[in-house]
Design a protein around this motif. Structure first.
Motif, PDB file in Angstrom:
ATOM      1  N   GLY A 283      96.296  85.021  26.024  1.00 20.18           N
ATOM      2  CA  GLY A 283      95.919  86.389  26.350  1.00 20.18           C
ATOM      3  C   GLY A 283      96.949  87.024  27.262  1.00 20.18           C
ATOM      4  O   GLY A 283      97.194  86.542  28.364  1.00 20.18           O
TER       5      GLY A 283
ATOM      6  N   GLU B  70      99.356  85.370  22.010  1.00 25.24           N
ATOM      7  CA  GLU B  70      98.509  86.525  21.730  1.00 25.24           C
ATOM      8  C   GLU B  70      98.068  86.484  20.280  1.00 25.24           C
ATOM      9  O   GLU B  70      98.467  85.582  19.529  1.00 25.24           O
ATOM     10  CB  GLU B  70      99.277  87.829  22.047  1.00 25.24           C
ATOM     11  CG  GLU B  70      98.880  88.476  23.366  1.00 25.24           C
ATOM     12  CD  GLU B  70      97.442  88.970  23.409  1.00 25.24           C
ATOM     13  OE1 GLU B  70      96.758  88.964  22.369  1.00 25.24           O
ATOM     14  OE2 GLU B  70      96.984  89.362  24.510  1.00 25.24           O
TER      15      GLU B  70
ATOM     16  N   GLU C  59      93.333  80.132  30.087  1.00 20.36           N
ATOM     17  CA  GLU C  59      92.767  81.067  29.117  1.00 20.36           C
ATOM     18  C   GLU C  59      92.416  82.352  29.844  1.00 20.36           C
ATOM     19  O   GLU C  59      91.745  82.326  30.879  1.00 20.36           O
ATOM     20  CB  GLU C  59      91.548  80.392  28.479  1.00 20.36           C
ATOM     21  CG  GLU C  59      90.679  81.267  27.638  1.00 20.36           C
ATOM     22  CD  GLU C  59      89.653  81.989  28.469  1.00 20.36           C
ATOM     23  OE1 GLU C  59      89.511  83.203  28.258  1.00 20.36           O
ATOM     24  OE2 GLU C  59      89.012  81.373  29.348  1.00 20.36           O
TER      25      GLU C  59
ATOM     26  N   VAL D 169      91.437  85.457  27.945  1.00 26.10           N
ATOM     27  CA  VAL D 169      91.078  86.405  26.881  1.00 26.10           C
ATOM     28  C   VAL D 169      89.837  87.190  27.311  1.00 26.10           C
ATOM     29  O   VAL D 169      89.321  87.000  28.408  1.00 26.10           O
ATOM     30  CB  VAL D 169      90.827  85.676  25.537  1.00 26.10           C
ATOM     31  CG1 VAL D 169      92.058  84.890  25.133  1.00 26.10           C
ATOM     32  CG2 VAL D 169      89.617  84.769  25.606  1.00 26.10           C
TER      33      VAL D 169
END
Ligand code: NAD
Ligand code: NAG
Ligand code: NAG
Ligand code: NAG
Ligand code: NAG
Length: 743
Positions: A337, A360, A415, A417
């Motif tokens: 992300g 991404e 992470e 996201v």
């Protein structure tokens, strides 16, 4: 290179052992070479700090060097490549409680000035590593200074609520001029050797290998009148004339007042400097000694010294860091992300020299992520914090990808996201497939249960939360969130990484909001409660800002944005229904497209430069919210004193902090002090949330909350942890064991 030749008959290495205090805290060593230069070395690992033992021994070594016929000149240096980190901060407590209080001026006048600077033989300081605080003050009393180009020289005392106390306020202006001296002292910012040389703070530079050797030569040159024999205290060539000096000082006072209106000691420091310029350095020295004594016992000093140690203590986690575990090598990190958070985290990591893989979902988002990293770094270049060359080097550490192929040799994945449980679960299942079995799996989640994320995978001991604050490359705090399964090794690894990327870590347990956001949830809540009952939004923000917070609860809500505020609010309502205050004020504003600073309207109105100003319309929304809640204005709350506002906003925060401790989310009270300071901007000179609360007393806080909970409801109800300490009148920082022992 100079080889020191020792003849055991002539040269006696001297080691002083003065043990008037419990234990011996360091000493100096003296060795006299064939050239007749006595080398006095400060020895007190790890930073050769100046304890009373070291200072006494330093005086003895100087006295002996002056007395001995075989000594012609003196060099002062520090053991193992560090001159001195300054006065021993751990001795502050003893001084404050008057366990050991030397007579005023014993150090600054008797030792530094009348022994070192007034010695009949010339002395040179040889500075490598660091010369900070008292360390630099000793060096400035020598007749000349040599340093390595990378050594750090500075007077950081103001950071601790005191002023330089060993003559620094007098000698630094005389060596580098008033303007520069004020800059160094007031900002507590050290300069590198190279800059120190250009300023005249040191007289020459040398490589670490040549340093002591060259210092000996310089000392002999001074003796032979080939170089000037200077006493810094009586130099006048760099000092501005009195009239001009007064103007500079006036400006500095105004700046200091503006920068930290609640702090008194920077002004005292400026007064002491002025006294020396107006009435002579000797008078200045005595003023400095008097002021130092007083400031040492101030609340600000006690708080800031507490913060100094608390900050260094966050990386000590019982049951984790006391097991002898060695951090594993982490050579490559992947980030999922490239949003605001992901790119900020990537920036922090490459600034810490870690190669980073950024993943991404498509080219467009990937480009945007990489560009954000670029922009983050470029803003550092603009501010002069990074060279163009290092910018290129840093960018070369990032690799953008769209698949998991390059995850096969990463040691850690972070992470970042969007907050979506099923998406995160899918990602962690993929990670388990592609990453090596030792790889640490970290999530930046703020609201989602880590156990839920890890539910679907086997390697739960590798899962850890890494909660950065936005912007991640700027904010200094990192909450390391452990679950019951997270292995101690993983925590030790992440602690090590956090230090390398210059974050202050706090290890916390898993709960809604973790430590910082959970503690400060009542901050806004209390504000809303007061406003619905008649208090004024803008007055609350004004009083809280005056207390020392960067922003009051309403200005902060505008900054965060009401979308986020409502979403997190829901989390808290779900998890802590008994104590969430349900106000419609924010939803009502949001409904009218006033969602905070980004929409230019929230509690405040914002102009083109994002400057906030009060909005007369706001009262309409407040009235509407009031009628929905069905509460009526309480006349008492319309005219609250400042003290009441502060307590009604912060005691609920203290109360929640107590729950965080009670549930073991944080391991110690001092960790919450640091979390509040670095995560929320709580004023460090108040020592942090619990330290501040303890300065008021658990009994008092309990009785106030109890009273308000009768008047205004459950929101204020003091928790069991707080009650247990109030009953016995002991501090909130007291652990369960300490409470028990007071039965
Ligand atoms: N006397 C002063 O006015 C003053 C003010 C600020 C810092 N300092 C000194 O400068 C050093 C470096 O500052 P930094 O912010 O880079 O710290 P840092 O955390 O980088 O400290 C470096 C090392 O010093 C150790 N240390 C911590 N407290 C100490 C103490 N009381 N006495 C001796 N060693 C200690 C730490 O464990 C660490 O290994 C500090 O350790 C401190 O001694 C002195
Ligand atoms: C991190 O751990 C390594 C050992 O693996 C150690 O050498 C290093 O000093 C540690 N770094 C920090 C900043 O603690
Ligand atoms: C969450 O992620 C899943 C899996 O990628 C997706 O199907 C779902 O639509 C997402 N939910 C939301 C609310 O975005
Ligand atoms: C983690 O936090 C969530 C949310 O508060 C909670 O439901 C869950 O039980 C916690 N898990 C553990 C192991 O503490
Ligand atoms: C707590 C936290 O930082 N959460 C963030 C994780 O990353 C996503 C994507 O950038 C953000 O939207 C979250 O706010």
């Amino acid at each position: 290179m100079r080889i020191l030749q020792f003849e055991s008959s002539e040269t006696k290495a001297k080691q002083s052992h003065h043990s008037t205090m419990a234990g011996n805290r360091g000493h100096t060593l003296m060795e006299v070479g064939r050239d007749g230069v006595a080398i006095i070395t400060i020895v007190n690992p790890p930073v050769n700090s100046l304890s009373f033992d070291v200072l006494r021994s330093l005086k003895e070594s100087f006295d002996e060097a002056v007395r001995r016929d075989d000594v012609k000149a003196i060099v002062v240096t520090g053991a193992k490549g560090k001159f001195s980190g300054g006065f021993d901060i751990s001795a502050f407590g003893g001084l404050q409680e008057a366990k050991e209080r030397p007579k005023p001026g014993w150090i600054s006048v008797e030792i530094i000035t009348d022994t070192i600077e007034a010695a009949r033989k010339p002395s040179v300081a040889a500075i490598d590593g660091l010369a900070l605080g008292g360390g630099l003050e000793v060096a400035m009393a020598c007749n000349a200074r040599l340093s390595t180009p990378t050594a750090q020289l500075g007077l950081p005392e103001l950071q601790l609520g005191i002023i330089p106390g060993f003559g620094g306020t007098q000698r630094l202006p005389r060596l580098v001029g008033l303007t520069k001296a004020l800059e160094i002292i007031l900002a507590s910012k050290p300069v590198k050797g190279k800059e120190a040389f250009s300023l005249g703070l040191v007289d020459g530079l040398a490589s670490p290998n040549d340093l002591v050797n060259n210092a000996c030569k310089l000392a002999l040159d001074i003796l032979g009148h080939r170089r000037p024999w200077t006493a810094s205290l009586y130099k006048t060539d760099k000092l501005e004339p009195l009239g001009e000096a007064r103007e500079i000082l006036k400006f500095a006072r105004a700046q200091a007042r503006k920068r930290a209106p609640n702090l008194h000691h920077p002004l005292v420091c400026i007064d002491v400097i002025e006294a020396g310029i107006a009435a002579g350095p000797r008078t200045g020295l005595w003023k400095e000694a008097e002021a130092f004594e007083v400031l040492l016992r101030s609340d600000a000093c006690k708080s800031l010294v507490h913060v100094f140690f608390a900050q260094r203590g966050t990386s000590k986690v019982p049951g984790v860091t006391d097991r002898g575990l060695v951090p594993r090598q982490v050579t490559k990190v992947a980030i999922l992300g490239g949003g605001l958070m992901g790119s900020g985290i990537a920036t922090a990591l490459i600034l810490g020299n870690y190669p980073v893989v950024l993943k991404e979902v498509n080219e467009k988002f990937l480009d945007a992520g990489i560009n954000r990293i670029k922009a983050n770094l470029q803003s550092r270049v603009k501010k002069g914090k990074m060279t163009k060359e290092n910018f290129e080097k840093a960018m070369s550490l990032v690799k953008g990808v769209l698949d998991y192929e390059s995850f096969r040799d990463v040691d850690m994945v972070i992470e970042a996201v969007i907050e979506n449980v099923s998406l995160k679960q899918q990602i962690f299942a993929d990670l388990e497939k592609y990453c090596p079995p030792h790889c640490i799996l970290a999530s930046n989640t703020s609201t989602i249960d880590l156990n839920l994320i890890g539910e679907k995978i086997k390697s739960q001991d590798r899962i850890v939360g890494a909660h950065f604050f936005s912007p991640a490359h700027v904010m200094p705090l990192l909450e390391i969130v452990r679950t019951k399964q997270t292995s101690p090794q993983v925590i030790v690894d992440v602690l090590n990484i956090s230090k390398k990327i210059k974050k202050t870590p706090v290890v916390v347990g898993n709960c809604t909001g973790f430590a910082v956001n959970r503690m400060f949830f009542p901050y806004t809540q209390a504000g809303l409660l007061l406003v619905e009952r008649g208090a004024d939004v803008y007055q609350i923000d004004r009083v809280i800002t005056k207390f020392g917070m960067p922003m009051g609860p309403f200005r902060l809500a505008d900054l965060v944005g009401f979308g986020v505020a409502i979403a997190t609010g829901m989390q808290f309502i779900q998890n802590f229904p008994d104590r969430t205050y349900k106000s419609m004020l924010i939803p009502l504003l949001q409904e009218d497209k006033r969602a905070g600073e980004t929409t230019r309207k929230g509690f405040y109105l914002y102009d083109d430069k994002r400057k906030a100003s009060p909005d007369p319309e706001l009262k309409n929304y407040v009235e509407k919210a009031r009628s929905i809640s069905g509460v009526s204005v309480d006349p008492k709350l319309t005219k609250l004193q400042e003290k009441d506002i502060i307590e009604m906003i912060f005691f609920p925060v203290v109360n929640e902090a107590c729950r965080v401790l009670d549930e073991g989310i944080a391991v110690k009270a001092a960790d919450l002090d640091i979390s509040a300071i670095m995560g929320m901007g709580f004023p460090p000179y108040r020592g942090g949330i619990i330290f501040w609360a303890d300065s008021l007393g658990s009994k008092y806080i309990y009785s106030r909350l109890e009273k308000w909970s009768e008047l205004y409801g459950e929101f204020f109800k003091p928790c069991a942890y707080l009650a247990a300490r109030a009953v016995k009148g002991i501090p909130l920082s007291a652990s369960v064991e300490q409470v028990k022992s007071r039965m």
